[in-house]
Design a protein around this motif. Structure first.
Motif, PDB file in Angstrom:
ATOM      1  N   ALA A  94       0.843  -1.197   0.000  1.00 40.07           N
ATOM      2  CA  ALA A  94       0.000   0.000   0.000  1.00 40.07           C
ATOM      3  C   ALA A  94       0.879   1.247   0.000  1.00 40.07           C
ATOM      4  CB  ALA A  94      -0.903  -0.006   1.219  1.00 40.07           C
ATOM      5  N   SER A 101      -6.109  -6.401   2.602  1.00 41.94           N
ATOM      6  CA  SER A 101      -5.191  -6.030   1.527  1.00 41.94           C
ATOM      7  C   SER A 101      -5.255  -7.000   0.344  1.00 41.94           C
ATOM      8  CB  SER A 101      -3.760  -5.940   2.074  1.00 41.94           C
ATOM      9  OG  SER A 101      -3.428  -7.146   2.731  1.00 41.94           O
ATOM     10  N   ARG A 137      -6.765  -6.069  -3.115  1.00 48.65           N
ATOM     11  CA  ARG A 137      -6.042  -5.267  -4.108  1.00 48.65           C
ATOM     12  C   ARG A 137      -5.135  -6.107  -4.995  1.00 48.65           C
ATOM     13  NH1 ARG A 137      -4.424  -1.581   0.821  1.00 48.65           N
ATOM     14  NH2 ARG A 137      -2.733  -3.099   0.725  1.00 48.65           N
ATOM     15  N   SER A 187      -1.990  -7.912  12.207  1.00 47.89           N
ATOM     16  CA  SER A 187      -2.520  -6.601  11.810  1.00 47.89           C
ATOM     17  C   SER A 187      -3.994  -6.484  12.214  1.00 47.89           C
ATOM     18  CB  SER A 187      -2.326  -6.350  10.312  1.00 47.89           C
ATOM     19  OG  SER A 187      -2.742  -7.445   9.574  1.00 47.89           O
ATOM     20  N   ALA A 226       2.770  -3.772   8.758  1.00 52.02           N
ATOM     21  CA  ALA A 226       2.718  -4.316  10.116  1.00 52.02           C
ATOM     22  C   ALA A 226       3.938  -5.204  10.353  1.00 52.02           C
ATOM     23  CB  ALA A 226       1.425  -5.091  10.301  1.00 52.02           C
TER      24      ALA A 226
HETATM   25  O1  PMV Z   1      -4.654  -7.041   4.999  1.00 55.65           O
HETATM   26  P1  PMV Z   1      -4.281  -6.972   6.427  1.00 55.65           P
HETATM   27  O2  PMV Z   1      -5.405  -7.259   7.326  1.00 55.65           O
HETATM   28  O3  PMV Z   1      -3.050  -7.836   6.687  1.00 55.65           O
HETATM   29  O4  PMV Z   1      -3.826  -5.451   6.740  1.00 55.65           O
HETATM   30  C1  PMV Z   1      -2.787  -4.820   6.072  1.00 55.65           C
HETATM   31  C2  PMV Z   1      -2.457  -3.523   6.703  1.00 55.65           C
HETATM   32  C3  PMV Z   1      -1.219  -2.809   6.177  1.00 55.65           C
HETATM   33  O5  PMV Z   1      -0.348  -3.689   5.487  1.00 55.65           O
HETATM   34  C4  PMV Z   1      -0.451  -2.232   7.358  1.00 55.65           C
HETATM   35  C5  PMV Z   1      -1.593  -1.641   5.270  1.00 55.65           C
HETATM   36  C6  PMV Z   1      -2.113  -2.005   3.898  1.00 55.65           C
HETATM   37  O6  PMV Z   1      -2.898  -1.199   3.371  1.00 55.65           O
HETATM   38  O7  PMV Z   1      -1.735  -3.030   3.320  1.00 55.65           O
END
Ligand code: PMV
Length: 320
Positions: free
Chosen positions: A15, A137, A140, A189, A281
């Motif tokens: 991101a 994430s 995406r 995260s 994270a």
């Molecule tokens: O997709 P998750 O739940 O692992 O969260 C990702 C959070 C960050 O990597 C910190 C930010 C992001 O947008 O990917």
């Protein structure tokens, strides 16, 4: 029992404008919009056999315990009611759960492989909605290159998915991954986000300014303005970490070497090499730069880091 197997491969995305916080925890709906770059080279390859003797999940050739596999099989439950037992075999060619976005490639690959094995014909957008429920994430990673994830407004989350904004060959940039530690992170995260939103006094400001960050970054991508994009990316990163630092108890993924890499990036910039940092994270730093500068940046950070990789814009999730 009849069975069918499908294999999909997906890449992590990083991101540039961050996702942190949920407006709905059950459906995994974000409290902010975000924007990312899907990368090459690192990938998760996942095979799903729909119809086997029992639920079985192997990651990197190791059978996972019930607790670890629960998330995978709860995710498969989303596909059809009363699904048959399934076998899931997954492999990462990079460190897992170490802040290198392995959950993004994991759940996007799983969504595609499982839906094809289950003979469901889902559009890429529907796969993004599905993948999002495993890991935000992951929504995406379905697309190549530059991708926005809109928050959406609907309660059922059907309008909260990735949207491709530019293909991978739009712009010849690189992401230098500075690996400070490839160990698993101390707090997931998901847990850290929930803790942040319930205790950080910075959280509202974070949410209120995220759309502006996305708008500025999107314009910078379309205009190929690296300085504008880099500055906004660092700003979004530092705002996200400000909410984590001010969480009770505080969440701090950084290590001393994380700051050493940040300083190295600032020094490179002062010396006329355009490059900007972001983190997720975990303690690792990702540096955005022009393709021609990537090797010089990698040499500058080499003495500080455990390992480094130069990644280019990559493909979206695809079947093998
Ligand atoms: O997709 P998750 O739940 O692992 O969260 C990702 C959070 C960050 O990597 C910190 C930010 C992001 O947008 O990917």
């Amino acid at each position: 029992m009849s069975s069918s197997t499908a294999t999909a491969r997906s890449h992590p995305n990083i991101a540039l404008i961050k996702y942190w916080g949920k407006r709905d925890t059950k459906l995994n709906l974000p409290a902010v919009p975000s924007l990312s770059l899907t990368l090459s080279q690192f990938h998760t390859t996942t095979s799903v056999t729909w119809g086997s003797n029992k639920d079985l999940f192997c990651l990197n050739n190791i059978e996972q315990s019930n607790t670890q596999s629960a998330k995978v099989f709860q995710f498969l439950d989303l596909l059809t009611p009363n699904r048959p037992p399934c076998t899931v075999v997954s492999e990462n060619n990079f460190p897992t759960a170490a802040g290198l976005a392995s959950s993004a490639s994991a759940f996007s690959a799983l969504a595609m492989a499982a839906s094809v094995a289950a003979d469901l014909q889902l559009s890429t957008t529907a796969l993004s909605v599905l993948a999002r429920q495993g890991s935000g994430s992951a929504s995406r990673s379905l697309w190549e290159g530059w991708v926005e994830w809109k928050m959406g407004k609907k309660l059922d989350g059907t309008d909260s998915h990735g949207i491709p904004i530019a293909p991978r060959d739009h712009w010849d940039v690189r992401m230098v991954m500075a690996v400070i530690s490839s160990q698993q992170k101390p707090i997931s995260s998901r847990a850290a986000m929930l803790q942040t939103q319930s205790t950080s006094p910075m959280y509202d400001a974070w949410c209120n300014t995220a759309q502006t960050d996305v708008d500025i970054a999107k314009k910078a991508i379309m205009e190929k303005n690296l300085e504008r994009l880099g500055r906004q990316m660092e700003h979004s990163t530092l705002k996200m970490f400000s909410t984590m630092f001010t969480t009770q108890p505080s969440v701090r993924y950084w290590k001393p070497q994380t700051l050493a890499v940040v300083e190295a990036v600032e020094q490179l910039r002062n010396a006329g090499i355009p490059c900007w940092y972001t983190m997720d994270a975990g303690p690792n730093v990702k540096i955005l730069c022009h393709a021609k500068d990537a090797k010089q940046i990698a040499s500058a950070i080499r003495p500080i880091v455990e390992n480094h990789y130069i990644l280019e814009p990559g493909h979206g999730t695809h079947l093998l």
